[in-house]
Every structure is written in structure tokens, then in C-alpha cells.
Design a protein around this motif. Structure first.
Motif, PDB file in Angstrom:
ATOM      1  N   LEU A  14      -4.886  -0.869 -40.125  1.00  0.00           N
ATOM      2  CA  LEU A  14      -3.454  -0.957 -40.679  1.00  0.00           C
ATOM      3  C   LEU A  14      -3.091   0.567 -41.152  1.00  0.00           C
ATOM      4  CD1 LEU A  14      -0.996  -2.491 -41.606  1.00  0.00           C
ATOM      5  CD2 LEU A  14      -2.463  -2.917 -43.842  1.00  0.00           C
ATOM      6  N   THR A  15      -1.941   0.844 -40.492  1.00  0.00           N
ATOM      7  CA  THR A  15      -1.558   2.191 -40.852  1.00  0.00           C
ATOM      8  C   THR A  15      -0.108   2.094 -41.691  1.00  0.00           C
ATOM      9  OG1 THR A  15      -2.668   3.142 -38.856  1.00  0.00           O
ATOM     10  CG2 THR A  15      -0.745   4.686 -40.396  1.00  0.00           C
ATOM     11  N   LEU A  24      -4.537   4.559 -44.737  1.00  0.00           N
ATOM     12  CA  LEU A  24      -5.097   3.754 -43.595  1.00  0.00           C
ATOM     13  C   LEU A  24      -6.201   2.637 -44.237  1.00  0.00           C
ATOM     14  CD1 LEU A  24      -6.713   6.937 -41.372  1.00  0.00           C
ATOM     15  CD2 LEU A  24      -4.504   5.699 -41.203  1.00  0.00           C
ATOM     16  N   GLY A  67      -8.878  -0.461 -42.759  1.00  0.00           N
ATOM     17  CA  GLY A  67      -9.335  -1.284 -41.670  1.00  0.00           C
ATOM     18  C   GLY A  67     -10.566  -2.313 -42.227  1.00  0.00           C
ATOM     19  N   TYR A  68     -10.680  -3.233 -41.742  1.00  0.00           N
ATOM     20  CA  TYR A  68     -11.738  -4.150 -42.108  1.00  0.00           C
ATOM     21  C   TYR A  68     -12.217  -4.968 -40.651  1.00  0.00           C
ATOM     22  CZ  TYR A  68     -14.242  -7.985 -43.840  1.00  0.00           C
ATOM     23  OH  TYR A  68     -15.390  -8.975 -43.988  1.00  0.00           O
ATOM     24  N   ALA A  69     -13.399  -5.054 -40.239  1.00  0.00           N
ATOM     25  CA  ALA A  69     -13.872  -5.809 -39.267  1.00  0.00           C
ATOM     26  C   ALA A  69     -14.997  -6.637 -39.709  1.00  0.00           C
ATOM     27  CB  ALA A  69     -14.586  -4.659 -38.493  1.00  0.00           C
ATOM     28  N   GLY A 125     -15.740  -1.481 -43.375  1.00  0.00           N
ATOM     29  CA  GLY A 125     -14.452  -1.400 -43.969  1.00  0.00           C
ATOM     30  C   GLY A 125     -14.076  -0.019 -44.017  1.00  0.00           C
ATOM     31  N   LEU A 126     -12.605   0.381 -44.147  1.00  0.00           N
ATOM     32  CA  LEU A 126     -12.292   1.807 -44.048  1.00  0.00           C
ATOM     33  C   LEU A 126     -11.031   1.903 -44.954  1.00  0.00           C
ATOM     34  CD1 LEU A 126     -12.216   4.697 -42.382  1.00  0.00           C
ATOM     35  CD2 LEU A 126     -10.482   3.368 -41.053  1.00  0.00           C
ATOM     36  N   GLN A 164     -11.549   9.697 -45.643  1.00  0.00           N
ATOM     37  CA  GLN A 164     -11.745   8.143 -45.345  1.00  0.00           C
ATOM     38  C   GLN A 164     -13.034   7.895 -46.321  1.00  0.00           C
ATOM     39  OE1 GLN A 164     -11.647   7.599 -41.508  1.00  0.00           O
ATOM     40  NE2 GLN A 164     -13.879   8.124 -41.008  1.00  0.00           N
ATOM     41  N   ARG A 197     -15.842   4.845 -45.917  1.00  0.00           N
ATOM     42  CA  ARG A 197     -16.319   3.694 -45.068  1.00  0.00           C
ATOM     43  C   ARG A 197     -17.387   3.078 -45.945  1.00  0.00           C
ATOM     44  NH1 ARG A 197     -19.544   6.036 -40.724  1.00  0.00           N
ATOM     45  NH2 ARG A 197     -19.674   7.857 -41.766  1.00  0.00           N
TER      46      ARG A 197
END
Length: 131
Positions: free
Chosen positions: A1-2, A12, A14-16, A40-41, A57, A59
Motif C-alpha cells: 500500500l502506498t 509505504l 506492506g505485509y505478506a 512486514g514493511l 524503511q 522491515r
């Protein structure tokens, strides 16, 4: 997501969820070694001018299972976090000079049993493009 927070400022996120498993085995032997359960980011990119870009960032790498090399029992490495940053300068059209630092805080973590992850690492680069 930005998320464009402001002109020249992006956030920014992010998650996976990676909890991968073998399909030919049942628990606990269905685990895959050294595959984090999740990542995660959280980051920010700032472009105050057309010739300058700064980014940073955080991480997070989730816990990872592995087989102990002696006992062959499944064990688990804990979650760890890493902070990275990058600076890019574009003094001329088609030319970019950049520097990047990974693991800025020099966090000591195990990426594999018996093998620590790399400490603070500095990268320098040059990018040239036509058009």
C-alpha cells in the motif's frame, strides 16, 4: 500500500503472510525450513526536489522454523527487524548517484542456524539512462 501523504512524500505499508507448508507431509513435518511465517514493511519516501530523493524503511521478518543440524528436531528462530535507508541524487538528466545502507542499527540476528545475518552494509551506485 502506498499513500501519497503530501506532494513529494509517500508512505509505504506492506505485509505478506507466508506460512508455507509442504503438501506431501503432515504436521509437524510439513514445515519448510527458513521460510518466515510473515514479513512486514513500513517506509517513507521523500522527494523534496526533482534532484533529491530520501527513503527509509523498517522491515520485520517473522519467526522461521528450522531443523537442528544435530538433533533434527524442529526449532524456531524469533522475529527480527531491520532498518534500511537510501539517498539518491540526480544532478543531471539521465544520471543518478545513490547510496544505500541496510541494517543501519547493525542488529545481530540469525538468518540461518549458525549463520548470522549481515551487519550494517553500505552500497554505492550509479544509474545512467537515455531518453
Amino acid at each position: 500500500l502506498t499513500l501519497r501523504a503530501a506532494r513529494g512524500l509517500d508512505l509505504l505499508l506492506g505485509y505478506a503472510w507466508l506460512c508455507a507448508r509442504r503438501t506431501d507431509a503432515s504436521a509437524p513435518d510439513d514445515r519448510l525450513a527458513y521460510r518466515p511465517e510473515h514479513k512486514g514493511l513500513l517506509g517513507v519516501v521523500a522527494r523534496p526536489t526533482t534532484w533529491l530523493e530520501l527513503s527509509s524503511q523498517l522491515r520485520a521478518i517473522g519467526p522461521q522454523h528450522y531443523r537442528h543440524p544435530v538433533t533434527l528436531a524442529w526449532e524456531r528462530m524469533p522475529t527480527y527487524g531491520v532498518w534500511d535507508a537510501r539517498l539518491a541524487l540526480r544532478p543531471l538528466r539521465g544520471l543518478e548517484l545513490w547510496g544505500r545502507a541496510t541494517n543501519l542499527l547493525d542488529v545481530s540476528y540469525q538468518s540461518k542456524v549458525g549463520y548470522p545475518g549481515p551487519g550494517r552494509t553500505l552500497w554505492l551506485g550509479l544509474r545512467v539512462w537515455v531518453g
